[in-house]
Design an enzyme around this catalytic site. Structure first.
Site, PDB file in Angstrom:
ATOM      1  NE  ARG A 104      -4.524  -1.943   1.890  1.00 35.42           N
ATOM      2  CZ  ARG A 104      -4.218  -2.499   2.920  1.00 35.42           C
ATOM      3  NH1 ARG A 104      -3.818  -2.835   3.098  1.00 35.42           N
ATOM      4  NH2 ARG A 104      -5.691  -3.539   3.021  1.00 35.42           N
ATOM      5  CE  LYS A 126      -1.656  13.267 -15.865  1.00 35.24           C
ATOM      6  NZ  LYS A 126      -1.315  12.892 -17.142  1.00 35.24           N
ATOM      7  CD  GLU A 168       6.177  16.325 -22.772  1.00 34.99           C
ATOM      8  OE1 GLU A 168       5.213  17.324 -22.593  1.00 34.99           O
ATOM      9  OE2 GLU A 168       5.560  15.327 -22.683  1.00 34.99           O
ATOM     10  CE  LYS A 205       4.184  17.757 -14.882  1.00 34.63           C
ATOM     11  NZ  LYS A 205       4.137  15.953 -15.995  1.00 34.63           N
ATOM     12  CD  GLU A 215      -4.951  15.006 -16.614  1.00 42.81           C
ATOM     13  OE1 GLU A 215      -3.596  15.071 -16.942  1.00 42.81           O
ATOM     14  OE2 GLU A 215      -5.008  13.614 -16.471  1.00 42.81           O
ATOM     15  NE  ARG A 219      -1.313  16.827 -13.939  1.00 36.37           N
ATOM     16  CZ  ARG A 219      -0.578  16.285 -12.957  1.00 36.37           C
ATOM     17  NH1 ARG A 219      -1.216  16.201 -11.530  1.00 36.37           N
ATOM     18  NH2 ARG A 219       0.095  15.318 -13.515  1.00 36.37           N
ATOM     19  CG  ASN A 223      -2.595  15.187 -21.129  1.00 38.85           C
ATOM     20  OD1 ASN A 223      -1.851  14.818 -20.646  1.00 38.85           O
ATOM     21  ND2 ASN A 223      -3.544  15.269 -19.943  1.00 38.85           N
ATOM     22  CG  HIS A 226       0.952  14.470 -24.419  1.00 38.23           C
ATOM     23  ND1 HIS A 226       1.176  15.815 -24.673  1.00 38.23           N
ATOM     24  CD2 HIS A 226       1.723  13.655 -23.705  1.00 38.23           C
ATOM     25  CE1 HIS A 226       2.410  15.813 -24.081  1.00 38.23           C
ATOM     26  NE2 HIS A 226       3.003  14.859 -23.252  1.00 38.23           N
ATOM     27  CG  HIS A 230      -0.372   9.323 -25.552  1.00 36.93           C
ATOM     28  ND1 HIS A 230      -0.893   9.498 -24.109  1.00 36.93           N
ATOM     29  CD2 HIS A 230       1.648   9.579 -25.067  1.00 36.93           C
ATOM     30  CE1 HIS A 230       0.176  10.040 -23.432  1.00 36.93           C
ATOM     31  NE2 HIS A 230       1.490   9.934 -23.828  1.00 36.93           N
ATOM     32  CG  HIS A 246       6.531  11.086 -24.694  1.00 39.71           C
ATOM     33  ND1 HIS A 246       5.789  10.833 -24.575  1.00 39.71           N
ATOM     34  CD2 HIS A 246       6.613  11.969 -24.368  1.00 39.71           C
ATOM     35  CE1 HIS A 246       4.846  11.193 -24.088  1.00 39.71           C
ATOM     36  NE2 HIS A 246       5.003  12.278 -23.793  1.00 39.71           N
TER      37      HIS A 246
END
Length: 342
Positions: A104, A126, A168, A205, A215, A219, A223, A226, A230, A246
């Site tokens: 956990r 993230k 980025e 950021k 998000e 936020r 993206n 992306h 992606h 990427h």
């Protein structure tokens, strides 16, 4: 969340001296083991545990996670252990995910060693892995105890990796800083002061993530590039030898999504032309075929920003500004990809 930009020789010992951990485990790949571990090894406890995985997005999956959890379990790590993720975005995403789910959750820190990870992937909590061909499909939001950024690590990168991370930086300028975009777009990408740009991107950021940690709203502007990016990245990864990095996929995404912004009347033709000219000059053109467009669009149906069957984009509303939760239809996506190919 604390992000420190400083020589690792001062920031890491300072962090480790603050708290006594029962054990320290370091996650790395064969590249960071060779090039980056020597920079930090003398600051680690003598009995630290090393887990070396294969580098690359193709190994960012549950199979690799099982191997990491097995090492942690065999070492009898308790909840007072610390995981240090030494590497790029894959190491940071997967290491943080494994640390956050082991018993956990145990403490972890990020030491990003690629430009991509320093300006984006390591900041914001993230974490996740790819699943059944979908990027970052399984994951959690969990902040590391700290992010230790030493810009000298990027000297170990090959040119293509460094250029990938620069995408980025471009994104951060386009969504939040008109003046900085105008500054970097007048230079060849290699002429930039990367230490200054790392600090600039981290500040952007951090401010956005602090405002919206999970998000739920603003936020999502992070993206930009992306959604289609992606999808293209995943499509080519599944093609094997055609896989791209990427940042190279994000460059495709920024051009196609800037076109969507122009089509919606959100940016001017000259703004679109400036963006695409700079990105094509920096990244070239990824070879895609018109016959591949339907499969790329199909992959956007799994995008995490979607609402029901609606694919939702973050689109520029001017250079330095960005909107989010903007529904885009399949015909519009097709037109944007045709524009890129043509």
């Amino acid at each position: 969340m604390s992000v420190q930009i400083a020589p690792i020789s001062t920031s890491l010992p300072a962090f480790l001296n603050k708290k006594i951990y029962s054990r320290v485990i370091v996650l790395l790949d064969e590249l960071t083991q060779k090039h980056c571990l020597p920079k930090i090894e003398k600051f680690l406890p003598k009995n630290y545990i090393k887990v070396v995985i294969k580098s690359g997005e193709a190994h960012k999956n549950l199979t690799t996670c099982v191997k990491i959890w097995e090492v942690m379990t065999k070492a009898n790590l308790d909840r007072h252990a610390l995981m240090i993720n030494l590497g790029g975005g894959v190491i940071g995403d997967m290491g943080g995910f494994c640390a956050s789910t082991y018993k956990r959750g145990i403490d972890f820190i990020q030491i990003p060693t690629t430009l991509l990870a320093q300006v984006d992937a390591s900041v914001g909590g993230k974490l996740g892995v790819d699943f059944q061909g979908f990027k970052n499909h399984l994951g959690v939001f969990q902040l590391p105890k700290t992010v230790l950024i030493d810009p000298t690590f990027i000297e170990t990168l090959i040119e293509r990796e460094k250029r990938s991370g620069f995408a980025e930086i471009i994104k951060h300028c386009l969504i939040r800083d008109t003046a900085k975009w105008e500054e970097i777009s007048q230079l060849d990408w290699q002429e930039n002061d990367f230490a200054a740009l790392i600090a600039h991107s981290v500040a952007i950021k951090e401010a956005i993530v602090t405002e919206d940690p999970k998000e739920a709203g603003i936020r999502k502007i992070l993206n930009l590039g992306h959604t289609l990016g992606h999808a293209v990245e995943t499509f080519l990864l599944n093609q094997g030898k055609r896989k791209i990095l990427h940042g190279e996929a994000v460059a495709v995404g920024i051009i196609t999504e800037a076109f969507l912004s122009y089509e919606r009347g959100l940016i001017s033709l000259s703004e679109l032309e400036d963006i695409e000219a700079y990105l094509f000059a920096t990244y070239g053109k990824v070879p895609l075929q018109e016959s591949e467009i339907p499969e790329i669009i199909r992959l956007t149906m799994q995008d995490k920003k979607n609402l029901g069957n609606e694919v939702r984009f973050s689109l520029l509303t001017g250079i330095g500004d960005c909107g989010y939760d903007i529904p885009v239809g399949k015909s519009e996506m097709k037109k944007a990809l045709q524009y890129y190919i043509g």
